[in-house]
Design a protein around this motif. Structure first.
Motif: not given
Ligand code: HEM
Lengths: 266, 413
Positions: A217, A221, B74, B127, B131, B137-138, B153
């Motif tokens: 993870l 990120h 975020r 955490f 999250l 955010k989206r 998420h």
């Molecule tokens: C099942 C667990 C998770 C998966 C599969 C996952 C997957 C992803 C993916 C693929 C992205 C890229 C953005 C997109 O999809 O276009 C992303 C962005 C992000 N994720 Fe996760 N994530 C997970 C858990 C988390 C957790 C635990 C946090 C925070 C504690 C988190 C915070 C973020 C943030 C802040 C972004 C950037 C979003 C943005 O800038 O628009 N994610 N995540």
């Protein structure tokens, strides 16, 4: 049991899959052979699907009760997922790997039609057993490939070669592998609920599975933001894989091992 | 471009400082409270907590979305560092046994009961705030192209919030049921007896066994001879077989037997162990002989067959293949249900889930005791909804793979 014409169906499926594999092995680069390979692989998978359908009609219940029957589903689903991913990503090894796994399960069924003769402790006799293990196998294979890519990048960087292509490949492996890792973790939790009464107990094996999961993870990120700053990301990959190996083999040797329900050796 | 620490926008440096701060505060709390961990309130307190937590996150997102702190929560660096903190705690948990430790220091700062420590609770809260804000955010405003992101998420957030706040309502009780008796008391995890709003009558406990296995031992040392070989044991069902240089055939097999004189006879009694008459041929010299073996039981001695110094053939106690309890569940208003419990096949009734847990292992097949576990987990549906969202989310990961656009290509706040 109704395995009567199973041999014939299996033979047809296996031949189709073998042909598909031969296509991509002999002419790996050509788009047309990739199409032919897909056609052959789909044909083999369809034959198997027909067999499962017939079996279902014959025994008048979903064929999902015995381990042999679950394996049948795996022989169907793995190639199905493999072919779909192959159509999308065009990675030959993905097709080969999934067809190989599918064939392996078919062969086991062929050799051991009704298998419970290997003693299996009651907690393991569950329909979750096979899916849980299989998706983990898939995940581990993909994540291992990502770490190899990571190591390759680090080595190339050390030799001052251009390695800008490698991280994207690693990413691909990680996204696919992580998806399977998540499934494995969740299937494990759903199974634990059925077998042990609770879905999560922070048992050492569960804890280490969780650690591995968080490590990837972090990679996903970190990479999302640092698309250009590859090197740290490659190191995260290597560390994540080290954690994965601890989870896979190492848990039994840790001081916490005596509290685990997942160490099956006595 | 040099940025001072704490000058917006915050990044990894601040993330690490915050995480370390949480660790220090967590240990300090634990020490001042003399090792007493945190207690999550029971229903409906935990529900109010869940609602206020979600409410605060939503309000912050709607009305303060441009404040620096909200932006931080975020952000990707916050995600990475808060996940790393969680990962670090899990590693501690994976290395330090979570039982009373011989080291007073480890006990005092709660490292041996991390899940109920202040540190863990704080890390969890931080955490889940990151999250949660990342999800919002989206999620608000909603866009279809963010569906995969939202499923992953939101699914994880829901799973973890429901699992951690719901843990205080989880009841796991074990009930010792004896054949023919009705029982309505069960032990909780602290070993205290609790009276239940339902009673269980054990009508019959049944245990099926695999055919016993035979192996070759050195009767001087008592060790298995073919240790670490693939054909260390043989199931009687697979005979004839080879053990070392001996070819073993089964001439007679008695699933329940009694030792009478110099031989075994079929009997039908409690504690009657399996026995087999074997014909053993030493393949090095072609000599063969016959003899009995028996695994013994809680009432009878095991019986070995000396095949030549220092080797003996022994029968291992049969392993359980399946065990099950025929039970009747009774409620005070006269409602009742009859069912069969089996490992991996629990029974659900009025919010309780009944599991076949164990039995009197010593007596095995003749056990009159069946231990049944009763579990009540009112938050389970919420957890499962989260798990379901996550599972659908993984399909999006499979579909998109590395095609997921990287943050550098579009704005990252
Ligand atoms: C099942 C667990 C998770 C998966 C599969 C996952 C997957 C992803 C993916 C693929 C992205 C890229 C953005 C997109 O999809 O276009 C992303 C962005 C992000 N994720 Fe996760 N994530 C997970 C858990 C988390 C957790 C635990 C946090 C925070 C504690 C988190 C915070 C973020 C943030 C802040 C972004 C950037 C979003 C943005 O800038 O628009 N994610 N995540």
């Amino acid at each position: 049991m109704t395995w009567i014409n199973f041999e014939a169906f299996t033979a047809v499926s296996l031949i189709c899959w073998l042909a598909a594999s031969a296509f991509v092995v002999i002419k790996p680069k050509s788009r047309t052979t990739q199409v032919w390979a897909s056609v052959a692989a789909i044909a083999g998978t369809l034959v198997l699907a027909i067999f499962i359908g017939l079996l279902w009609l014959r025994i008048d219940r979903p064929p999902m009760r015995t381990l042999g029957e679950t394996r049948l589903w795996y022989s169907l689903l793995l190639p199905a997922i493999g072919i779909a991913s192959f159509r999308r990503w065009k990675y030959n090894w993905l097709l080969l790997y999934s067809l190989f796994m599918g064939a392996l399960f078919l062969l086991i069924n062929l050799l051991k039609p009704e298998t419970h003769d290997k003693s299996l402790m009651p907690a393991l006799q569950s329909i979750w057993f096979v899916p849980h293990v299989i998706v983990y196998m898939f995940a581990y294979a993909l994540l291992a490939a990502s770490s190899l890519a990571g190591l390759k990048a680090i080595y190339m960087d050390y030799r001052r070669k251009n390695w800008s292509e490698v991280p994207d490949l690693a990413d691909n492996f990680v996204y696919l592998g992580f998806a399977f890792l998540t499934m494995g973790l969740l299937f494990g939790a759903l199974w634990a609920k059925e077998a042990w009464g609770h879905y999560w107990t922070w048992d050492p094996k569960e804890t280490w599975a969780f650690i591995t999961w968080t490590a990837y993870l972090i990679y996903i990120h970190y990479r999302y933001q640092h698309n250009d700053n590859h090197k740290q990301a490659m190191w995260i990959l290597v560390i994540a894989f080290a954690l994965l190996l601890i989870c896979w083999f190492g848990v039994n040797y840790l001081p916490t091992a005596q509290n685990s329900v997942h160490t099956y050796s006595s | 471009m040099k940025r001072k620490t704490w000058q917006a926008p915050w990044s990894y440096r601040e993330g690490i400082v915050i995480a370390s701060g949480l660790v220090l505060i967590g240990f300090a709390m634990q020490l001042t409270l003399h090792g007493r961990g945190i207690q999550i309130p029971e229903w409906p307190g935990n529900l109010y907590l869940a609602l206020s937590f979600s409410g605060i996150l939503a309000l912050l997102h709607l009305f303060y979305r441009n404040s620096g702190v909200v932006k931080w929560f975020r952000s990707v660096p916050a995600a990475v560092t808060s996940v790393a903190l969680y990962c670090g705690l899990a590693i501690l948990m994976g290395v330090i046994p979570q039982t009373k430790s011989s080291s007073g220091f480890i006990n005092a700062i709660g490292l041996n009961s991390l899940t109920s420590s202040w540190l863990f609770a704080q890390a969890n809260l931080y955490f889940l705030s990151c999250l949660g804000m990342a999800t919002l955010k989206r999620l608000v405003p909603f866009k279809v192209k963010n569906l995969g992101y939202i499923l992953n998420h939101l699914g994880l957030w829901l799973t973890l919030v429901a699992a951690s706040l719901g843990s205080s309502d989880l009841q796991r009780l074990s009930m010792a049921c004896y054949e023919g008796k009705v029982e309505w008391r069960a032990k909780n995890e602290n070993g205290r007896l609790v009276e239940l709003p339902l009673a269980i009558e054990l009508k019959d406990f049944k245990l099926e066994e695999y055919p016993p296995k035979i192996t070759l031992i050195d009767h001087n040392s008592g060790k298995i001879v073919l240790q670490n070989k693939r054909s260390q044991y043989f199931s009687l069902a697979d005979a004839p077989c080879m053990l070392g240089n001996y070819r073993v055939e089964v001439e007679k097999y008695l699933p329940e037997s009694g030792y009478i004189g110099e031989r075994f006879e079929p009997v039908n009694e409690i504690g009657a162990p399996p026995a087999a008459l074997l014909k053993v041929t030493d393949t090095t010299n072609g000599q063969s002989s016959s003899g009995w073996i028996s695994s013994g039981s809680f009432l009878q001695q095991p019986f070995a067959f000396k095949v030549g110094d220092p080797y003996s053939l022994v029968m291992l106690p049969p392993e359980p293949k399946k065990f099950q309890s025929d039970i009747r569940v009774l409620f005070p208003d006269g409602e009742q249900y009859t069912t069969t419990l089996e490992v991996n096949k629990p029974f659900s009734i009025h919010g309780w889930k009944l599991y076949q847990l164990s039995y009197d292992v010593e007596k095995g097949r003749w056990s009159e005791l069946s231990v049944i576990e009763l579990v009540r987990d009112p938050w389970l549906p919420a957890v499962y909804i989260g798990v379901f969202l996550l599972l659908v989310g993984t399909l999006f990961l499979l579909r998109d793979g590395a095609a997921i656009k990287k943050g550098v290509h579009h704005d990252l706040d």
